[in-house]
Structures are given as C-alpha cells and as structure tokens.
Design an enzyme around this catalytic site. Structure first.
Site, PDB file in Angstrom:
ATOM      1  N   ASP A   1       3.250 -17.230   7.914  1.00 54.59           N
ATOM      2  CA  ASP A   1       4.040 -18.229   8.654  1.00 54.59           C
ATOM      3  C   ASP A   1       5.429 -17.655   8.973  1.00 54.59           C
ATOM      4  OD1 ASP A   1       4.604 -18.266   5.863  1.00 54.59           O
ATOM      5  OD2 ASP A   1       5.420 -20.293   5.977  1.00 54.59           O
TER       6      ASP A   1
ATOM      7  N   HIS B   1       9.321 -12.309  -1.091  1.00 52.32           N
ATOM      8  CA  HIS B   1       8.099 -12.807  -1.747  1.00 52.32           C
ATOM      9  C   HIS B   1       6.829 -12.224  -1.120  1.00 52.32           C
ATOM     10  CE1 HIS B   1      10.714 -15.928  -3.492  1.00 52.32           C
ATOM     11  NE2 HIS B   1      11.205 -16.066  -2.270  1.00 52.32           N
TER      12      HIS B   1
HETATM   13  C1  BDR Z   1       7.165 -18.579   0.057  1.00 53.65           C
HETATM   14  O1  BDR Z   1       7.568 -19.679   0.875  1.00 53.65           O
HETATM   15  C2  BDR Z   1       8.060 -19.226   2.110  1.00 53.65           C
HETATM   16  O2  BDR Z   1       9.297 -19.753   2.347  1.00 53.65           O
HETATM   17  C3  BDR Z   1       8.131 -17.727   2.027  1.00 53.65           C
HETATM   18  O3  BDR Z   1       7.789 -17.155   3.275  1.00 53.65           O
HETATM   19  C4  BDR Z   1       7.147 -17.363   0.956  1.00 53.65           C
HETATM   20  O4  BDR Z   1       5.846 -17.211   1.482  1.00 53.65           O
HETATM   21  C5  BDR Z   1       8.099 -18.448  -1.122  1.00 53.65           C
HETATM   22  O5  BDR Z   1       8.062 -19.597  -1.883  1.00 53.65           O
HETATM   23 CA    CA Z   2       5.501 -17.050   3.870  1.00 59.65          CA
END
Ligand code: BDR
Ligand code: CA
Length: 310
Positions: A8, A239
């Site tokens: 995303d 992440h």
């Molecule tokens: C996850 O949530 C999204 O904001 C980031 O892209 C990552 O996949 C981290 O909690």
């Molecule tokens: Ca993400």
C-alpha cells in the site's frame, strides 16, 4: 526468489518495492496494491510510478481492494506518508498507471505455484480475497510473509495494535487460518529496522540508481513524523523493507514458532496474540514470528542493495 508483493505505498512500501527491484536475487513477479496508508488508487499509481522511474513497467501492477472486509470506514495517513503516499513526491498529473486485470494475480501464482513467495506488507484484505476466491490454488502457495502485529510490545496505530493487523483483522484472521506457512515480521523487529537520515544521504552520494533522489526525500519526510513518535532515532523504521530483508536472510534472524491469533472485537481490535510463556502449548499451525535480528547486518544489506552492489 520469485516474489509477488502486496503493498500500500506508502513510504516504507515504496522503499520495499525499490529493495525488491534492486535486489539481485529477487525476481519481482508483480505488485498487488491495496488501500492502507493511502487509498487504493493512490497506492496503485505510486507503485506504477516507482516502476516507471526504473523503466520496469514490464512488472504488472494489479489493483486490489479498497476497504476492509467488514466494510468499516477506512482511515488514511497523509500526515505520515504524504498527501499522496510518496512523502513530498507527487507523480506528474499526466502520469498514467498501467493497471492489469485482477485475474492476472491468480495467473502469476498458478504459473509458479510450487515456488512463488507471497509477501504482504499492507492491509491483508486482498490476500484474504484470494484465499476466498481460489482456495485450491492458494493452498499450494508454500510461504506467506506478513508485515504486521506487535507481540507483548506496544502497537503503533493503537496502544496494542499494529496498523496492518488493525486495518482488517478479519482478513488477517482468514490468512492465519488458511495459509500453509506464515512468517510474521512484527513491530518487535521492524521498529528497530531504522534507516537514519545520514544513511539515506550516504546512499544518495554513492548510488547512480534511478531512486537516488527519492531515497533521501522520502526518508526525511518519514523521519519528520518519527521525530514526534520515536524521538531521537533520527530516521525512520522501514517496516516493509525489513520483511523482504528477512525473506532473503532468514537464517540470520531469531524466529519462533507459535500459533498466532488476532482480536477482532472493538476494544482489542487488531491485537496479535501468541503463547509466549516459557512452557507453551505446542503450535498447531505453521506460524513463525520474527523476534530478533542483527541490525548491523540489516543496514549493511539495505545499503548494499540500494547501491546496486553485489
Ligand atoms: C505498517 O503499516 C504501514 O503504515 C506501513 O507501511 C507498514 O506496512 C507498519 O505498522
Ligand atoms: Ca505497508
């Protein structure tokens, strides 16, 4: 490694897409987009734009779902990922994303069903749909990697829940119950996978990759948010990149096998739960949780891949 990436984008998703494209051993078979950090429309255009920057429009982008299975109102995060998801970068107005039919997702899986790896770093709604629509095909997928969850550490979107698992806990629960083998990279590790402003600058100064300008621009933008919520790190956790790093460097991290479940009800929505007692119940599912890793190895790998060095 043949990878089908669900994402995303979103800043860290974008860095994950770049990592996958530049990694010499990852063959990116397609990107399936979804709502999450931004709307599915922005996410799709961003994925397409990133591919176009590197002349990799041969990799198909497939537009996935626009809201959680529950139909609940969706919240986007422009204050974290920028008004359109790429921090300060706005793709040109006349940029046109090439979008492939949803069915292609199944064709990609079918073609390499014995060895394709699915990595989902967004809300897991589209992947849950895949399990619902084509269960006989999806049960052949040997490994799924999910960025999500927080095990006995605070969440990020709420005090107990991580954003991807919170976004559509019903979808996550479907996958936890149906997938053959799942590796989860939770906040326990991804919060520590930090790219500092200096590292982004270093990459800028030493790379000739098509993402040279983008890397420090999006890192600085993301870091400005993290200055408020994790003061002192002088950068931001990436992440989603970590999930791909783990896929390629599994033996270097500390992983445990436990059954994972997820809370769906309001009040504890999105909380990830596993039996972490010293003497624990023997797991029934092939669920693996990544609990620790070597930061120096991670960051050296991130730099190496972004510099285009082997
Ligand atoms: C996850 O949530 C999204 O904001 C980031 O892209 C990552 O996949 C981290 O909690
Ligand atoms: Ca993400």
């Amino acid at each position: 490694m043949k990878v089908l990436l669900f994402a995303d984008p979103g800043i860290d998703d974008s860095l994950a897409i770049i990592y996958a494209l530049l990694h010499p051993e990852i063959e990116l078979k397609g990107i399936v987009t979804g709502y999450g950090n931004v709307s599915v429309f922005d996410a799709t255009r961003n994925a397409s734009y990133l591919l176009a920057l590197a002349g990799r429009t041969d990799i198909p982008v497939i537009r996935g779902t626009s809201q959680p299975l529950s139909g609940m109102h969706t919240i986007f995060y422009p204050e974290i990922h920028g008004p359109e998801g790429l921090g300060p970068i706005i793709p040109p107005e006349d940029f046109k994303a090439d979008i492939y039919p949803f069915e292609l997702m199944f064709e990609i899986i079918e073609k390499d069903k014995e060895d394709i790896i699915i990595v989902d770093v967004g809300r897991q709604t589209t992947l849950a749909f895949a399990y619902n629509l084509r269960p006989e095909l999806m049960e052949k997928v040997k490994e799924i990697y999910l960025m999500g969850g927080a095990f006995m550490v605070p969440g990020n979107v709420t005090d107990i829940a991580e954003a991807n698992f919170w976004g559509d806990p019903i979808a996550t629960s479907v996958i936890l119950n149906k997938a053959k083998k799942i590796y989860i990279t939770p906040l326990n590790v991804t919060n520590r996978a930090i790219v500092t402003r200096d590292i982004a600058k270093f990459i800028f100064n030493h790379t000739s990759s098509p993402y040279k300008y983008l890397i420090p621009a999006v890192t600085d933008y993301y870091a400005a948010f993290y200055d408020q919520v994790m003061p002192g790190i002088d950068g931001s956790p990436v992440h989603d990149v970590f999930t791909l790093y783990y896929l390629m460097n599994k033996e270097k991290a500390y992983t445990i096998k436990r059954d994972v479940r997820i809370a769906i009800v309001d009040g504890s929505r999105g909380q990830s739960i596993a039996d972490l007692r010293m003497i624990y119940k023997e797991p029934e599912h092939e669920h693996y949780i990544v609990m620790d890793f070597d930061y120096n190895d991670f960051i050296a790998d991130f730099i190496r891949v972004n510099l285009g060095a082997d």
